[in-house]
Design a protein around this motif. Structure first.
Motif, PDB file in Angstrom:
ATOM      1  N   VAL A 179      23.081 -28.172  32.713  1.00  0.00           N
ATOM      2  CA  VAL A 179      22.590 -26.810  31.816  1.00  0.00           C
ATOM      3  C   VAL A 179      22.019 -25.850  32.444  1.00  0.00           C
ATOM      4  O   VAL A 179      21.849 -25.163  31.450  1.00  0.00           O
ATOM      5  N   ILE A 180      22.081 -25.955  33.119  1.00  0.00           N
ATOM      6  CA  ILE A 180      21.602 -25.357  34.347  1.00  0.00           C
ATOM      7  C   ILE A 180      22.257 -23.778  35.233  1.00  0.00           C
ATOM      8  O   ILE A 180      23.307 -24.383  36.490  1.00  0.00           O
ATOM      9  N   PRO A 181      22.728 -23.400  34.395  1.00  0.00           N
ATOM     10  CA  PRO A 181      23.774 -21.714  34.480  1.00  0.00           C
ATOM     11  C   PRO A 181      23.782 -21.413  36.268  1.00  0.00           C
ATOM     12  O   PRO A 181      22.281 -21.299  37.034  1.00  0.00           O
ATOM     13  N   VAL A 182      24.596 -21.319  36.868  1.00  0.00           N
ATOM     14  CA  VAL A 182      24.847 -21.152  38.362  1.00  0.00           C
ATOM     15  C   VAL A 182      23.692 -22.430  39.423  1.00  0.00           C
ATOM     16  O   VAL A 182      24.471 -22.735  40.324  1.00  0.00           O
ATOM     17  N   ILE A 183      22.587 -22.645  39.127  1.00  0.00           N
ATOM     18  CA  ILE A 183      21.875 -23.089  40.167  1.00  0.00           C
ATOM     19  C   ILE A 183      22.241 -24.835  40.367  1.00  0.00           C
ATOM     20  O   ILE A 183      22.533 -24.725  41.108  1.00  0.00           O
ATOM     21  N   GLY A 184      22.437 -24.813  38.940  1.00  0.00           N
ATOM     22  CA  GLY A 184      22.617 -26.314  38.673  1.00  0.00           C
ATOM     23  C   GLY A 184      24.142 -26.502  39.159  1.00  0.00           C
ATOM     24  O   GLY A 184      24.732 -27.275  40.004  1.00  0.00           O
TER      25      GLY A 184
ATOM     26  N   GLY B  95      30.275 -18.847  16.610  1.00  0.00           N
ATOM     27  CA  GLY B  95      30.901 -17.677  15.558  1.00  0.00           C
ATOM     28  C   GLY B  95      31.165 -16.699  17.101  1.00  0.00           C
ATOM     29  O   GLY B  95      30.993 -15.387  16.676  1.00  0.00           O
ATOM     30  N   LEU B  96      31.244 -16.875  18.314  1.00  0.00           N
ATOM     31  CA  LEU B  96      32.078 -16.176  18.571  1.00  0.00           C
ATOM     32  C   LEU B  96      32.793 -16.444  19.336  1.00  0.00           C
ATOM     33  O   LEU B  96      33.425 -17.879  19.292  1.00  0.00           O
ATOM     34  N   SER B  97      33.612 -15.571  19.790  1.00  0.00           N
ATOM     35  CA  SER B  97      35.229 -15.852  20.695  1.00  0.00           C
ATOM     36  C   SER B  97      34.988 -15.638  22.061  1.00  0.00           C
ATOM     37  O   SER B  97      33.546 -15.966  22.425  1.00  0.00           O
ATOM     38  N   GLU B  98      36.201 -16.572  22.711  1.00  0.00           N
ATOM     39  CA  GLU B  98      35.829 -16.964  24.158  1.00  0.00           C
ATOM     40  C   GLU B  98      35.426 -15.534  25.337  1.00  0.00           C
ATOM     41  O   GLU B  98      34.703 -15.734  25.607  1.00  0.00           O
ATOM     42  N   SER B  99      36.463 -14.639  24.119  1.00  0.00           N
ATOM     43  CA  SER B  99      35.742 -13.327  25.629  1.00  0.00           C
ATOM     44  C   SER B  99      34.845 -12.855  24.914  1.00  0.00           C
ATOM     45  O   SER B  99      33.745 -12.789  26.149  1.00  0.00           O
ATOM     46  N   GLY B 100      33.694 -13.430  24.115  1.00  0.00           N
ATOM     47  CA  GLY B 100      32.857 -12.865  23.437  1.00  0.00           C
ATOM     48  C   GLY B 100      31.430 -13.845  24.491  1.00  0.00           C
ATOM     49  O   GLY B 100      31.236 -13.023  24.917  1.00  0.00           O
ATOM     50  N   ALA B 101      31.976 -15.243  24.020  1.00  0.00           N
ATOM     51  CA  ALA B 101      30.917 -16.149  24.840  1.00  0.00           C
ATOM     52  C   ALA B 101      30.964 -15.342  26.765  1.00  0.00           C
ATOM     53  O   ALA B 101      29.420 -14.990  27.352  1.00  0.00           O
ATOM     54  N   LEU B 102      31.827 -15.664  27.243  1.00  0.00           N
ATOM     55  CA  LEU B 102      32.154 -14.760  28.230  1.00  0.00           C
ATOM     56  C   LEU B 102      31.381 -13.487  28.866  1.00  0.00           C
ATOM     57  O   LEU B 102      30.362 -13.936  29.689  1.00  0.00           O
ATOM     58  N   PHE B 103      31.590 -12.532  28.300  1.00  0.00           N
ATOM     59  CA  PHE B 103      31.224 -11.399  28.099  1.00  0.00           C
ATOM     60  C   PHE B 103      29.782 -11.687  28.131  1.00  0.00           C
ATOM     61  O   PHE B 103      28.382 -11.227  28.875  1.00  0.00           O
ATOM     62  N   ALA B 104      28.929 -12.230  26.938  1.00  0.00           N
ATOM     63  CA  ALA B 104      27.613 -12.617  26.702  1.00  0.00           C
ATOM     64  C   ALA B 104      27.540 -13.153  28.127  1.00  0.00           C
ATOM     65  O   ALA B 104      25.790 -12.362  28.962  1.00  0.00           O
ATOM     66  N   VAL B 105      27.448 -14.175  28.793  1.00  0.00           N
ATOM     67  CA  VAL B 105      27.383 -14.975  30.203  1.00  0.00           C
ATOM     68  C   VAL B 105      27.280 -13.552  31.319  1.00  0.00           C
ATOM     69  O   VAL B 105      26.274 -14.036  31.917  1.00  0.00           O
ATOM     70  N   VAL B 106      28.175 -12.851  31.427  1.00  0.00           N
ATOM     71  CA  VAL B 106      28.610 -11.951  32.761  1.00  0.00           C
ATOM     72  C   VAL B 106      27.327 -11.097  32.685  1.00  0.00           C
ATOM     73  O   VAL B 106      26.149 -10.804  33.000  1.00  0.00           O
ATOM     74  N   ALA B 107      27.288 -10.284  31.441  1.00  0.00           N
ATOM     75  CA  ALA B 107      26.479  -9.564  30.957  1.00  0.00           C
ATOM     76  C   ALA B 107      24.670 -10.098  31.073  1.00  0.00           C
ATOM     77  O   ALA B 107      24.040  -9.232  31.825  1.00  0.00           O
TER      78      ALA B 107
ATOM     79  N   GLY C  78      23.584 -12.206  32.750  1.00  0.00           N
ATOM     80  CA  GLY C  78      22.903 -12.946  34.526  1.00  0.00           C
ATOM     81  C   GLY C  78      22.813 -11.202  35.443  1.00  0.00           C
ATOM     82  O   GLY C  78      22.226 -10.788  35.508  1.00  0.00           O
ATOM     83  N   LYS C  79      23.960  -9.737  35.067  1.00  0.00           N
ATOM     84  CA  LYS C  79      23.728  -8.729  35.504  1.00  0.00           C
ATOM     85  C   LYS C  79      22.395  -7.994  34.767  1.00  0.00           C
ATOM     86  O   LYS C  79      21.501  -7.407  35.563  1.00  0.00           O
ATOM     87  N   LEU C  80      22.267  -8.039  33.508  1.00  0.00           N
ATOM     88  CA  LEU C  80      21.020  -7.726  33.037  1.00  0.00           C
ATOM     89  C   LEU C  80      19.097  -8.128  33.613  1.00  0.00           C
ATOM     90  O   LEU C  80      18.703  -7.690  34.194  1.00  0.00           O
ATOM     91  N   LEU C  81      19.684  -9.441  33.211  1.00  0.00           N
ATOM     92  CA  LEU C  81      18.285 -10.147  33.785  1.00  0.00           C
ATOM     93  C   LEU C  81      18.303 -11.255  34.258  1.00  0.00           C
ATOM     94  O   LEU C  81      17.530 -12.399  34.028  1.00  0.00           O
ATOM     95  N   GLY C  82      19.534 -11.848  35.018  1.00  0.00           N
ATOM     96  CA  GLY C  82      19.322 -12.454  35.809  1.00  0.00           C
ATOM     97  C   GLY C  82      19.762 -13.709  35.479  1.00  0.00           C
ATOM     98  O   GLY C  82      20.549 -13.915  34.853  1.00  0.00           O
ATOM     99  N   PHE C  83      18.906 -15.124  35.806  1.00  0.00           N
ATOM    100  CA  PHE C  83      19.113 -16.379  35.466  1.00  0.00           C
ATOM    101  C   PHE C  83      18.453 -16.387  34.466  1.00  0.00           C
ATOM    102  O   PHE C  83      18.977 -17.350  33.285  1.00  0.00           O
ATOM    103  N   GLY C  84      17.443 -15.747  33.646  1.00  0.00           N
ATOM    104  CA  GLY C  84      17.523 -16.080  32.638  1.00  0.00           C
ATOM    105  C   GLY C  84      17.841 -15.688  31.664  1.00  0.00           C
ATOM    106  O   GLY C  84      18.329 -16.133  30.172  1.00  0.00           O
ATOM    107  N   GLY C  85      18.791 -14.442  31.865  1.00  0.00           N
ATOM    108  CA  GLY C  85      19.833 -14.146  30.884  1.00  0.00           C
ATOM    109  C   GLY C  85      21.225 -14.414  31.169  1.00  0.00           C
ATOM    110  O   GLY C  85      21.429 -14.595  29.605  1.00  0.00           O
TER     111      GLY C  85
END
Length: 222
Positions: free
Chosen positions: A88-93, A143-155, A157-164
Motif C-alpha cells: 500500500v506504500i508505493p516503492v518503499i513498501g 474512472g481511469l483507464s489502465e494507461s491513465g492510472a499508470l501515467f498518473a503514478v509515474v508522473a 512520482g517524478k513531480l512530487l516524489g513519494f507523496g506524488g
C-alpha cells in the motif's frame, strides 16, 4: 512531516461539518446543486480509490503468501501477508517487503536457491501490481483507464516524489471529474452551438460541383 498528516486529517474531519456549512454559504444559491453534484462525484472517485487499493492489497497479500509458501521460506504465510500489506506504500513498501523476506529466509537457513525464489516472487508480483492490478482494479474504480492510472503514478512520482506516487490516482481521478464537467459546460456554450448549426443549404451551383449531395428543396408557396 509525514507524521503530521494523520493529525491534520483528524482535525480536518472533526471540523468538516462546520467547514462544509461555511462553504455552502459562499456558493450562490443557483449554483449549489451543481457544485454539490461535482463534489459528490469527486467523493465517489476518491472512496472508490480507497476501496480499490484495499482490494488490490488483499489480492497481493494472498499472492505473496502463496508464492512464499511454494518457495518454502519460514513463516511464509505471515511474511507473505505482511509484504502484501506493505505494498500500500508505493516503492518503499516493495523494498521493505523484499528486505523482510530476505532477512527471514537467511535467518531460517535458506540457501541461495531459496533467496532466488523469493526474489522471483517479489519481482513478478511487483510487475503484476504495477502493470495489471493497480491500473485495472484501482484505475477502473475511479474512472481511469489502465494507461491513465499508470501515467498518473509515474508522473506523480517524478513531480512530487513519494507523496506524488501515493496521491497520484485520487488526484488524477479528481482532475478527470473536473475536466468532464468543463467539457459538459463547453458543450452548452454558444461557441459550441448545436448540430443544426452545421446544416448548410446546397445551392444549384454547389450541386454542380458536388453531384452526390442532395440540393435544398425550394421553399413552398403560400
Amino acid at each position: 512531516e509525514y507524521m503530521l498528516v494523520p493529525v491534520f486529517t483528524f482535525y480536518f474531519l472533526v471540523d468538516w461539518k462546520y467547514l462544509s456549512k461555511r462553504l455552502d454559504h459562499i456558493i450562490p444559491t443557483r449554483r449549489r446543486g451543481e457544485v454539490r453534484g461535482i463534489l459528490h462525484e469527486i467523493d465517489g472517485v476518491v472512496s472508490g480509490c480507497v476501496r480499490g487499493q484495499a482490494l488490490a492489497t488483499t489480492i497481493l497479500a494472498t499472492l505473496y503468501a502463496i508464492g512464499f509458501t511454494i518457495v518454502g521460506i519460514p513463516l511464509s504465510l505471515p511474511i507473505g501477508l505482511l509484504v502484501g500489506a506493505l505494498t500500500v506504500i508505493p516503492v518503499i513498501g516493495a523494498f521493505a517487503g523484499a528486505a523482510i523476506a530476505a532477512i527471514v529466509t537467511i535467518a531460517g537457513g535458506g540457501d541461495v536457491g531459496m533467496l532466488g525464489g523469493v526474489a522471483i516472487v517479489i519481482l513478478s508480483l511487483h510487475l503484476l501490481e504495477a502493470g495489471v492490478i493497480t491500473p485495472k482494479i484501482v484505475g477502473h474504480r475511479v474512472g481511469l483507464s489502465e494507461s491513465g492510472a499508470l501515467f498518473a503514478v509515474v508522473a506523480g512520482g517524478k513531480l512530487l516524489g513519494f507523496g506524488g506516487v501515493l496521491l497520484a490516482v485520487p488526484i488524477a481521478a479528481t482532475c478527470a471529474v473536473l475536466v468532464r464537467y468543463a467539457l459538459r459546460y463547453y458543450e452548452h456554450t454558444a461557441f459550441f452551438g448545436r448540430e443544426s448549426d452545421a446544416d448548410v443549404e446546397v445551392t444549384r451551383a454547389m450541386a454542380t460541383i458536388l453531384p452526390n449531395v442532395p440540393m435544398a428543396k425550394p421553399p413552398e408557396g403560400p
